[in-house]
Design an enzyme around this catalytic site. Structure first.
Site, PDB file in Angstrom:
ATOM      1  N   GLU A 122       0.850  -1.194   0.000  1.00 45.66           N
ATOM      2  CA  GLU A 122       0.000   0.000   0.000  1.00 45.66           C
ATOM      3  C   GLU A 122       0.887   1.246   0.000  1.00 45.66           C
ATOM      4  O   GLU A 122       1.839   1.300   0.776  1.00 45.66           O
ATOM      5  CB  GLU A 122      -0.909   0.042   1.226  1.00 45.66           C
ATOM      6  CG  GLU A 122      -1.919   1.185   1.110  1.00 45.66           C
ATOM      7  CD  GLU A 122      -2.905   1.242   2.281  1.00 45.66           C
ATOM      8  OE1 GLU A 122      -2.831   0.403   3.195  1.00 45.66           O
ATOM      9  OE2 GLU A 122      -3.732   2.156   2.265  1.00 45.66           O
ATOM     10  N   ASN A 258      -2.389  -6.253   5.462  1.00 41.84           N
ATOM     11  CA  ASN A 258      -2.465  -7.264   4.398  1.00 41.84           C
ATOM     12  C   ASN A 258      -3.361  -8.427   4.807  1.00 41.84           C
ATOM     13  O   ASN A 258      -3.302  -8.897   5.937  1.00 41.84           O
ATOM     14  CB  ASN A 258      -1.065  -7.818   4.116  1.00 41.84           C
ATOM     15  CG  ASN A 258      -0.026  -6.738   4.041  1.00 41.84           C
ATOM     16  OD1 ASN A 258      -0.110  -5.879   3.185  1.00 41.84           O
ATOM     17  ND2 ASN A 258       0.930  -6.741   4.967  1.00 41.84           N
ATOM     18  N   GLU A 291      -5.435  -2.763  12.706  1.00 40.83           N
ATOM     19  CA  GLU A 291      -5.124  -3.591  11.528  1.00 40.83           C
ATOM     20  C   GLU A 291      -6.107  -4.752  11.428  1.00 40.83           C
ATOM     21  O   GLU A 291      -6.537  -5.113  10.344  1.00 40.83           O
ATOM     22  CB  GLU A 291      -3.682  -4.109  11.569  1.00 40.83           C
ATOM     23  CG  GLU A 291      -2.607  -3.044  11.728  1.00 40.83           C
ATOM     24  CD  GLU A 291      -2.723  -1.865  10.775  1.00 40.83           C
ATOM     25  OE1 GLU A 291      -3.252  -2.037   9.665  1.00 40.83           O
ATOM     26  OE2 GLU A 291      -2.293  -0.753  11.155  1.00 40.83           O
ATOM     27  N   HIS A 294      -9.397  -3.635   9.999  1.00 41.18           N
ATOM     28  CA  HIS A 294      -9.350  -3.402   8.551  1.00 41.18           C
ATOM     29  C   HIS A 294      -9.834  -4.624   7.771  1.00 41.18           C
ATOM     30  O   HIS A 294     -10.207  -4.509   6.607  1.00 41.18           O
ATOM     31  CB  HIS A 294      -7.915  -3.100   8.103  1.00 41.18           C
ATOM     32  CG  HIS A 294      -7.574  -1.637   8.044  1.00 41.18           C
ATOM     33  ND1 HIS A 294      -8.399  -0.697   7.482  1.00 41.18           N
ATOM     34  CD2 HIS A 294      -6.463  -0.955   8.428  1.00 41.18           C
ATOM     35  CE1 HIS A 294      -7.815   0.501   7.546  1.00 41.18           C
ATOM     36  NE2 HIS A 294      -6.637   0.370   8.118  1.00 41.18           N
TER      37      HIS A 294
HETATM   38  N1  B3K Z   1      -2.966   1.098   5.646  1.00 43.61           N
HETATM   39  C1  B3K Z   1      -1.661   1.222   6.239  1.00 43.61           C
HETATM   40  C2  B3K Z   1      -0.926   2.439   5.830  1.00 43.61           C
HETATM   41  C3  B3K Z   1      -0.256   2.352   4.532  1.00 43.61           C
HETATM   42  C4  B3K Z   1       0.606   3.572   4.290  1.00 43.61           C
HETATM   43  C5  B3K Z   1       1.172   3.611   2.918  1.00 43.61           C
HETATM   44  N2  B3K Z   1       2.092   4.700   2.764  1.00 43.61           N
HETATM   45  C6  B3K Z   1      -1.724   1.164   7.724  1.00 43.61           C
HETATM   46  C7  B3K Z   1      -3.013   1.484   8.342  1.00 43.61           C
HETATM   47  O1  B3K Z   1      -3.553   2.563   8.239  1.00 43.61           O
HETATM   48  O2  B3K Z   1      -3.564   0.613   8.945  1.00 43.61           O
HETATM   49 ZN    ZN Z   2      -5.466   1.945   8.769  1.00 44.92          ZN
END
Ligand code: B3K
Ligand code: ZN
Length: 850
Positions: A122, A258, A291, A294
């Site tokens: 990402e 991920n 995380e 998500h």
């Molecule tokens: N989604 C990732 C962050 C990615 C940053 C890319 N430069 C972590 C988070 O917000 O959970």
């Molecule tokens: Zn996040």
């Protein structure tokens, strides 16, 4: 200056992808400097597409060969990717490329950290691994084969087969490429299990470097709590048979969600009482939750394009803050979040980097993982929930999950589930996503014949590229108190929709004292002329914990501003009020510790600037020091009493109760140390059996100018522990005198343990410099110079971290002409650096302006 200005991308230019992906098969033949990536991707034309160009992103790849339906092709290859002629029907694309993970210091794509392979995709890192439509609205089912000699080789989803020298993984859930992950190395795991409420048995693992296995237990508990909480509160279950977390030392941010294979900066997952502070524990718990959450808000429902980033980030931050509130103390969490919001998001929203929660354009998306997208994005969810009510919020979320599971969505999709469930028109609410800037909410009041009226007016100042602002809907939570402190009007939410609007309360016996914007019900700056007496009254009587704290904060801020502007003496009203709160044993110790906190140097500079004054960082620092000294003198006896009463005798636990007691005792220690030259702190430093106590004591010693021996002892004790040594770098800089801040940072950068390639160490050093305003803004300009020197050195290695750290300069227009000239010179020096990255060019250009 630069060769060619990097080109922005616009939300309004969005077009659907020309081809969609069904299956992806990837084979990795791992080798540190020559990893082969062989891909086989099933594509089909997208019926909704507007064109038929076949373009795959790809950057820094050595092209070996490609085939379509088994026939070799010679594609057109550019630095951005690959174009080819393809059939107007489903087809298979195969490619073979070579990449060099060992040379990848940008930590994006496939790279090495401490001998281990890991990935960060990402936002747009997958294109550094192989040719692919690297955009979040293209989702495929991935099967991954990893060949190599690492003992542990992981990817997303479930393990299908493992054998000598290979491992195969299959992720049944279609996902965008940014959620792809691969890890391979010499890792050991901390295993556990979780049974979901529908009976799925999930194997849980935290994978770490050998030697770190004793630092995983807390993280694992946090993970299980998060899984239970998401089932209970949002009805969301985990959807694979395995959930892996891996800790890596070299990582550009906190962690990454991920699918089935979260990768964490080791600082955000590893912990022990001896090496981690209470604040570290709380942060680890929150990031693990974030995380994990998500998985539904981000992975199962993802973003259509990167402009929609707040769709997953704002919502997931909001969810993790709800989780922390439930696990710990809701008022303490709210107050801490607002402190952070004002320090980072208000600062951003009121400077050259201001942008809407959903930006309309960007050059480099990595520059938009900001406090505005994350924290203000979360505030918008909180406002929405307050406006529609808890029941409708829950219904809307159920509908969101049901309707959009497996899709890549937009803010419009998000708002429309709320509109459907409530029948409300959210067009005005949408402005919060589209217009940047922090609204100023002015309030006056009057009282006539038993009717009390609040008159509000709202105004948002212009921000870059957005001159004109429109009135927004603002939920204003209000309560009223009678003269004896009783609540005569319980909290109600006033819904302001116009530029000016009044709200009345009838049937009151006497003029009430208003408590406005309870629980910080909207991310605005409240402006109201009021007296210290009223603030002290609210500090004593308000039933809303946020506003109770806010009243004390405002007292401190007003007093400090008078000290800075008029050389006033420390405010007696503040000292009296704070004495009363500190000794009130009915109040949570954590709350009292927060009430004893003072506005930061940067917050004061921001307030002064708002009021039309030019802040002098040196004078602000002196005022804070003078107030701290006066306070210590004034309440030394009470501080000793608090210190004694709040010692924790039970074995260390990083829970809210113990952490609150330690926070209050350590706040007291800071006061005592100003009076006893650090004698008590030296004792605590000697006897501490946990990092919270040890670090607080060392910090007091440094501030008392008596830290030398402790600095040496701390290093000797912890030199093998990289995360603790980050604290060692940081604290010395934070507590150096303003005269020495820049020199201390520059000196520590020559220490054998400094490592420019490790973002944690770089941030520990130069983040500490830029977050020490009096030192950073030293009139000589040496703070600016040292930071710019090191950013210029870091940029060719790691553009993402360099660009992010440029925001140290974002407040430059607040300061005097001399400082402005010094900063502009450094920004120009950065911008004139040959080969400067797109990331840093964008940030430095936006900050500098024309
Ligand atoms: N989604 C990732 C962050 C990615 C940053 C890319 N430069 C972590 C988070 O917000 O959970
Ligand atoms: Zn996040």
């Amino acid at each position: 200056m630069k060769d060619a200005a990097p080109q922005p991308i616009y939300l309004s230019d969005y077009t659907p992808p020309a081809y969609l992906v069904d299956q992806v098969h990837l084979t990795f033949r791992l080798s540190p400097d020559r990893t082969r990536v062989i891909s086989k991707i099933g594509f089909r034309p997208n019926p909704d597409a507007q064109g038929r160009e076949f373009f795959l992103h790809g950057e820094g790849l050595e092209f070996i060969g490609a085939m379509i339906d088994g026939i070799e092709i010679s594609p057109d290859i550019t630095p951005e990717g690959l174009r080819a002629e393809v059939p107007d029907a489903p087809f298979t694309f195969e490619a073979e490329v070579e990449i060099n993970p060992a040379a990848n210091t940008a930590l994006e794509g496939l790279y090495m950290s401490g001998g281990m392979y890991c990935t960060q995709c990402e936002a747009e890192g997958f294109r550094k691994i192989t040719y692919y439509p690297d955009r979040p609205d293209v989702m495929g089912v991935f099967t991954v084969r990893i060949e190599g000699d690492a003992p542990v080789m992981l990817s997303n989803g479930d393990a299908i087969t493992q054998g000598a020298g290979f491992a195969e993984w299959h992720d049944p859930w279609p996902k965008p490429a940014y959620l792809f992950a691969l890890v391979a190395g010499d890792l050991v795991n901390h295993p556990d299990r979780f049974t979901t409420r529908s009976g799925r048995e999930v194997a849980l693992n935290i994978w770490v470097r050998p030697g770190d296995e004793g630092k995983c237990a807390f993280g694992m508990e946090a993970l299980k709590k998060s899984m239970t909480w998401d089932e209970e509160v949002y009805g969301r279950e985990y959807d694979l048979d395995i959930f892996n977390i891996v800790a890596v030392d070299d990582f550009n941010m906190g962690a990454m969600e991920n699918k089935g294979l979260n990768i964490f900066n080791s600082s955000c997952v590893l912990s022990t009482p001896e090496t981690s502070t209470d604040a570290n524990f709380e942060r680890i718990e929150a990031i693990i939750a974030h995380e994990y959450f998500h998985n539904w808000t981000g992975n199962r429902i993802t973003c259509r394009d990167w402009f929609q980033l707040c769709l997953k980030e704002g919502l997931t931050v909001y969810r993790d803050s709800q989780f922390t509130s439930d696990m710990r103390s809701a008022p303490v969490k709210r107050i801490s979040d607002v402190i952070d919001l004002r320090a980072r998001q208000f600062r951003e929203d009121n400077g050259p980097l201001a942008h809407p929660v959903r930006p309309a354009s960007f050059v480099e998306i990595n520059n938009f993982y900001t406090a505005t997208v994350y924290e203000k994005g979360a505030e918008l969810i909180g406002m929405l929930k307050r406006l529609v009510g808890d029941a409708a919020y829950a219904q809307a979320l159920d509908l969101y999950f049901e309707r959009h599971d497996g899709e890549a969505c937009t803010i419009e999709d998000w708002l429309s589930v709320f509109e459907e469930v409530t029948g409300r028109d959210l067009a005005q609410f949408k402005r919060w996503y589209e217009e940047a800037g922090t609204p100023r909410l002015k309030v006056t009041d009057d009282f006539r014949e038993g009717t009390y009226t609040l008159h509000f007016s709202q105004e948002t100042p212009p921000t870059p590229e957005q001159e004109e602002k429109h009135p927004r809907v603002i939920p204003i939570a209000v309560g009223l108190l009678g003269a004896n402190g009783d609540e005569v009007q319980k909290t109600c939410v006033l819904e302001m929709t116009q530029a000016k609007q009044s709200f009345s309360f009838d049937g009151l016996a006497s003029r009430p004292i208003p408590s406005i914007l309870r629980d910080f019900s909207a991310p605005v700056i409240l402006e109201r002329e009021t007296s210290n007496a009223e603030r002290a009254f609210l500090l004593a009587h308000d039933t809303d914990p946020f506003n109770k704290w806010e009243a004390g904060r405002a007292l401190a801020r007003e007093g400090l501003i008078a000290m800075v502007r008029e050389g006033a003496a420390p405010d007696a009203a503040y000292l009296d009020a704070i004495r009363m709160v500190a000794r009130d044993e009915t109040l949570d110790p954590a709350f009292r510790a927060l009430a004893l906190g003072l506005p930061s140097e940067d917050e004061l500079a921001q307030s002064l600037h708002e009021m039309g004054h030019t802040p002098d960082p040196q004078i602000i620092w002196q005022a804070l020091e003078a107030l701290r000294n006066a306070r210590a003198e004034n309440i030394e006896g009470l501080a000793r009493d608090l210190y004694a009463r709040h010692q924790v005798s039970a074995p260390y636990r990083p829970d809210a109760d113990q952490a609150g007691a330690r926070a209050l005792a350590n706040a007291a220690l800071a006061m005592i140390s100003r009076m006893d030259g650090g004698a008590l702190a030296a004792k605590q430093f000697e006897s501490a059996d946990n990092m919270t106590q040890q670090l607080a004591a060392w910090s007091c010693l440094l501030q008392a100018g008596a830290g030398e021996a402790a600095t040496r002892a701390f290093y000797d004790q912890w030199q093998e522990d990289r995360l603790v040594i980050d604290k060692w770098f940081s604290l010395q800089i934070v507590h150096a005198s303003p005269e020495d801040t820049a020199d201390t940072a520059a000196r520590l950068a020559t220490h054998p343990d400094f490592n420019i390639a490790n973002p944690n160490r770089f941030r520990a050093t130069f983040g500490a410099l830029s977050m020490s305003p009096a030192g950073f803004h030293h009139a000589s300009g040496k703070g600016y110079r040292v930071l710019a020197d090191w950013l210029i050195r870091l940029d060719p290695l790691n553009p993402q971290t360099t660009a992010r750290m440029c925001s140290a300069f974002e407040t430059w227009r607040r300061y005097d002409q001399q400082r402005q000239t010094l900063i502009r010179t450094e920004l120009d020096r950065i911008l004139d650096t040959p080969g400067l990255s797109r990331d840093t060019t964008e940030m430095a250009t936006r900050i500098r302006g024309v």
